[in-house]
Design a protein around this motif. Structure first.
Motif, mmCIF file in Angstrom:
data_model
loop_
_atom_site.group_PDB
_atom_site.id
_atom_site.type_symbol
_atom_site.label_atom_id
_atom_site.label_comp_id
_atom_site.label_asym_id
_atom_site.label_seq_id
_atom_site.Cartn_x
_atom_site.Cartn_y
_atom_site.Cartn_z
ATOM 1 N N ARG A 1 0.864 -1.184 0.000
ATOM 2 C CA ARG A 1 0.000 0.000 0.000
ATOM 3 C C ARG A 1 0.898 1.231 0.000
ATOM 4 N NH1 ARG A 1 -0.741 1.852 5.332
ATOM 5 N NH2 ARG A 1 0.288 0.481 6.817
ATOM 6 N N ILE B 1 6.204 5.758 2.140
ATOM 7 C CA ILE B 1 7.349 6.624 1.840
ATOM 8 C C ILE B 1 8.597 5.907 2.321
ATOM 9 C CG2 ILE B 1 8.492 8.800 2.370
ATOM 10 C CD1 ILE B 1 5.647 9.988 2.865
ATOM 11 N N GLN C 1 4.372 -3.497 3.690
ATOM 12 C CA GLN C 1 4.594 -2.965 5.041
ATOM 13 C C GLN C 1 3.495 -3.456 5.962
ATOM 14 O OE1 GLN C 1 3.746 1.365 5.033
ATOM 15 N NE2 GLN C 1 3.002 1.116 2.944
ATOM 16 N N TYR D 1 1.682 -0.529 10.822
ATOM 17 C CA TYR D 1 2.351 0.636 11.396
ATOM 18 C C TYR D 1 3.405 1.227 10.454
ATOM 19 C CZ TYR D 1 0.017 -0.445 15.764
ATOM 20 O OH TYR D 1 -0.936 -0.660 16.731
ATOM 21 N N GLN E 1 5.950 -0.357 9.170
ATOM 22 C CA GLN E 1 7.260 -1.025 9.208
ATOM 23 C C GLN E 1 7.401 -1.824 7.908
ATOM 24 O OE1 GLN E 1 9.130 -0.068 11.567
ATOM 25 N NE2 GLN E 1 7.669 0.654 13.102
ATOM 26 N N PRO F 1 10.511 3.670 16.755
ATOM 27 C CA PRO F 1 11.395 2.856 15.923
ATOM 28 C C PRO F 1 10.832 2.613 14.521
ATOM 29 C CG PRO F 1 10.378 1.524 17.659
ATOM 30 C CD PRO F 1 10.038 2.946 17.949
ATOM 31 N N PHE F 2 11.747 2.487 13.556
ATOM 32 C CA PHE F 2 11.387 2.190 12.164
ATOM 33 C C PHE F 2 12.276 1.046 11.702
ATOM 34 C CE2 PHE F 2 11.794 3.436 7.495
ATOM 35 C CZ PHE F 2 10.560 2.895 7.155
ATOM 36 N N LEU G 1 11.643 -3.024 18.141
ATOM 37 C CA LEU G 1 10.618 -3.650 17.298
ATOM 38 C C LEU G 1 10.500 -5.136 17.603
ATOM 39 C CD1 LEU G 1 11.213 -1.837 13.881
ATOM 40 C CD2 LEU G 1 9.238 -1.581 15.400
ATOM 41 N N THR H 1 4.857 -0.858 19.256
ATOM 42 C CA THR H 1 4.141 -0.281 18.115
ATOM 43 C C THR H 1 3.887 1.197 18.389
ATOM 44 O OG1 THR H 1 1.938 -0.641 19.032
ATOM 45 C CG2 THR H 1 2.886 -2.455 17.728
ATOM 46 N N THR H 2 3.499 1.912 17.343
ATOM 47 C CA THR H 2 3.187 3.334 17.486
ATOM 48 C C THR H 2 2.093 3.535 18.536
ATOM 49 O OG1 THR H 2 3.776 3.585 15.161
ATOM 50 C CG2 THR H 2 2.561 5.398 16.159
ATOM 51 N N ASP H 3 1.059 2.682 18.532
ATOM 52 C CA ASP H 3 -0.037 2.844 19.497
ATOM 53 C C ASP H 3 0.444 2.660 20.937
ATOM 54 O OD1 ASP H 3 -2.201 3.499 17.843
ATOM 55 O OD2 ASP H 3 -2.417 1.403 17.213
ATOM 56 N N ASN I 1 7.500 7.379 6.863
ATOM 57 C CA ASN I 1 6.512 6.322 6.630
ATOM 58 C C ASN I 1 5.717 5.947 7.876
ATOM 59 O OD1 ASN I 1 5.339 4.707 4.551
ATOM 60 N ND2 ASN I 1 6.150 2.898 5.596
ATOM 61 N N VAL I 2 6.341 6.096 9.044
ATOM 62 C CA VAL I 2 5.640 5.764 10.292
ATOM 63 C C VAL I 2 4.430 6.693 10.454
ATOM 64 C CG1 VAL I 2 5.851 5.778 12.807
ATOM 65 C CG2 VAL I 2 7.686 4.806 11.405
ATOM 66 N N PHE J 1 3.061 8.733 7.849
ATOM 67 C CA PHE J 1 2.220 8.674 6.645
ATOM 68 C C PHE J 1 1.357 7.417 6.631
ATOM 69 C CE2 PHE J 1 1.761 7.274 2.191
ATOM 70 C CZ PHE J 1 1.058 8.348 1.680
ATOM 71 N N SER J 2 1.977 6.300 7.003
ATOM 72 C CA SER J 2 1.281 5.024 6.967
ATOM 73 C C SER J 2 0.183 4.947 8.032
ATOM 74 C CB SER J 2 2.306 3.898 7.166
ATOM 75 O OG SER J 2 1.668 2.677 7.351
#
Lengths: 398, 262
Positions: free
Chosen positions: A277, A280, A290, A293, A295, B53-54, B72, B77-79, B103-104, B106-107
């Protein structure tokens, strides 16, 4: 979504999502590239290298036995495997290394997956007298040991990358990191139509020679455009090269073949359009495999060259607009096609290219005999022979 | 709404030179991250950078890359990080910013992310892979959510510094050296000249220097030129070594750094 928010956009995709440290480098690259496009001397030199060094134009070969066996459309193979270094990668590399020299750079760095881009970069660097360092996932250095030795033979330094999944995406990350460390004398020869602007445009332009030749050659053979052109897609450089001059010809079907690995319903897949999906990453907005989240997924394909969680932004846009179709091909199908083309036409394709052959084997029988299908054979399969033998249970090591 | 319970980013620079530590959330666990924030504040930290973290942090060196992997693989997680940061905000008004990759955000959905971050009482966001050219995509929604998107300048920025500094919000993150994050034995960039350009373009914006600052001597030297210093890898290294027992070690280090820049 504001589609005109920055340079280098393909619809919503593309852009320049990179650290500030690299911004002047990509701006300088864009300027140098634009100047070189209008410099007849640069174009003459590039053309001379493509012809005399790489062996262009590559042949458009009528696959007579395959056509007969599949019993449908006429099949033509665009033989990028016949280029010097054995793949389409050299088209882009000659352009970019010549550009690097023009910018006064003395060192080139590059990522590589299957090793084809690394070999092409090491080759051009040797020929032009540039220092060369290649970053390759450690997993891939094992899968493609022969190419590692070829690069060393060509005078390049090969750095195995051990981070993450130790495959192509990690090699790209590490090459970007290396570039931020040393920019003044170094050009990053990005190997696919991906990354931050202007790379997707530069790589596409250098690979567009493929579709320009197909068009000329098909017109010479049949007096018209082909009905279908197809190619495998990882980042998507041979596919964008195969599509580019046909994008404006709406009647020509454009088909990109992604690596489904063990299947798109499994986690062991690299089919970005089928399972990804918008995201960036690696300098661009595009589709990425991904998790929820954001990743980046640890993707998988038997093909080290297609084992990448993203796709070039122009492909993302061709998908959004419906201009190109993207299909997923599994490891099993690709290996069958690898053996099929070897047996039927005496051409051993790269396992990457075999993904396109596999889809053609399904598509061609459904089309009438007056249709013309072109499959780009992006590279030759010598590098894959040992891996395919192992896949078939033969304990063969290079 | 815990929004009221926070000080501004600006306030971090009002008590002399600011010390800005970075830690990766969830390394080694979210519980320890929370303890680290309180301990670092007590030790003199003026603003906290919380790393989300990414999987593929392309601007980080090996030390912070490993911290991302540890966090990770621990299931962060972000939440979960939002939950933790919300708990922290109830106990302290110290300015806090998230540091993560485009991306963290945006996604997750940029607006959804910023709604949550504002709800917790975060002050800002640092995205090292969003340069000036792409700033609006995140900068505009950040402003709408009352958050500062922190801009970065680098030793290669040259004539870009003026544009970036003029437009900067919160504070300006001045990258001290070429390359990725990580401890360095010396910093060769003329940071004084960089900061001078910043001051000329925008006398109001506080400028903090980061990348490669790992000992009190370097921190002291950097603080002479700037309004604050940012330290990540040197702290993350201590956390990697001491794990669950790292809180006191980190606090001692932060105190020594803060003392050096006073």
């Amino acid at each position: 979504m504001n589609s005109s928010m920055s340079r280098g956009r393909f619809g919503a995709h593309g852009g320049q999502y990179i650290p500030e440290t690299l911004m002047n480098a990509v701006t300088e690259l864009e300027e140098a590239y634009n100047e070189s496009k209008n410099d007849p001397e640069f174009q003459r030199e590039l053309n001379r290298l493509l012809c005399e060094y790489a062996g262009r134009p590559s042949r458009l070969y009528f696959a007579e036995r395959m056509t007969k066996e599949l019993g449908g459309a006429k099949v033509y193979l665009k033989r990028e495997d016949l280029n010097h270094t054995g793949a389409h990668k050299i088209n882009n590399v000659l352009g970019q290394t010549l550009l690097a020299k023009r910018m006064g750079k003395t060192r080139v760095i590059a990522e590589t997956g299957a090793g084809q881009h690394g070999v092409a970069t090491a080759t051009a660097a040797a020929m032009m007298g540039l220092e060369c360092e290649i970053f390759m996932g450690e997993e891939d250095t094992r899968r493609q040991a022969l190419n590692v030795y070829r690069m060393k033979l060509l005078g390049a330094k090969v750095h195995p990358v051990t981070t993450g999944t130790a495959t192509l995406k990690d090699a790209v990350s590490e090459t970007m990191r290396e570039w931020t460390k040393r920019i003044d004398d170094t050009h990053y020869v990005l190997g696919s139509c991906m990354g931050p602007h202007p790379f997707p445009t530069i790589v596409r332009d250098y690979q567009a020679v493929i579709s320009r030749e197909i068009k000329d050659q098909m017109h010479e053979i049949a007096g018209r455009n082909p009905d279908v052109v197809m190619a495998c897609v990882g980042g998507g450089s041979n596919a964008i090269g195969t599509f580019y001059h046909f994008i404006e010809n709406e009647e020509v079907r454009l088909i990109g073949c992604e690596a489904a690995g063990r299947g798109i319903s499994t986690k062991e897949t690299a089919a970005t359009i089928a399972t990804g999906r918008p995201g960036i990453f690696h300098g661009m907005k595009s589709y990425f495999c991904q998790d929820e989240y954001g990743q980046i997924a640890p993707v998988y394909s038997i093909s080290a060259g297609l084992d990448y969680p993203g796709i070039g932004p122009e492909h993302a846009w061709l998908h959004d607009t419906g201009r190109a179709e993207y299909v997923a091909v599994t490891d099993d199908e690709a290996v069958d096609a690898f053996e099929y083309l070897s047996r039927t036409e005496g051409i051993i394709p790269a396992i990457e290219s075999a993904h396109a052959v596999a889809h053609a084997m399904k598509l061609v029988p459904t089309l009438s005999s007056d249709k013309l299908v072109v499959i780009t054979i992006s590279g030759r399969g010598d590098k894959d022979v040992a891996a395919i033998a192992r896949y078939r249970g033969e304990d063969l090591y290079e | 709404m815990s929004d009221a319970n926070k000080r501004t980013i600006r306030s971090a620079f009002e008590r002399g030179k600011a010390f800005i530590p970075f830690i990766t959330c969830g390394d080694p666990s979210l519980e320890v991250t929370e303890e680290l924030v309180y301990a670092m504040e007590d030790a003199g930290a003026d603003l906290i950078e919380l790393g989300i973290p990414f999987s593929d942090p392309t601007a980080e060196g090996p030390v912070i890359q490993s911290a991302n992997v540890r966090a990770l693989s621990g299931g962060v997680t972000t939440d979960k990080i939002f939950d933790m940061a919300g708990r922290i905000r109830k106990n302290t008004d110290i300015p806090m910013v998230f540091m993560t990759y485009a991306n963290v955000v945006f996604s997750y959905g940029t607006d959804r992310f910023l709604d949550a971050a504002r709800g917790i009482g975060m002050n800002g966001l640092i995205l090292p892979d969003v340069p000036f050219e792409e700033k609006e995509e995140f900068g505009t929604p950040c402003r709408e959510h009352d958050m500062s998107l922190i801009s970065l300048i680098a030793p290669t920025s040259n004539e870009r510094i003026k544009r970036i500094a003029k437009d900067a919000e919160g504070f300006l993150y001045c990258v001290s050296s070429l390359g990725v994050t990580g401890t360095r034995s010396s910093i060769t960039t003329d940071v004084g000249a960089m900061i001078k350009l910043v001051r000329e373009a925008n006398p109001e914006i506080p400028a903090a220097i980061g990348f490669g600052i790992s000992d009190p001597a370097t921190a002291g030297k950097m603080a002479e030129a700037a309004d604050g210093v940012i330290v990540g890898s040197a702290i993350v290294k201590i956390i990697a070594e001491y794990g669950n027992k790292s809180v006191k070690e980190v606090a001692d280090f932060v105190k020594s750094m803060k003392d050096a820049i006073r």
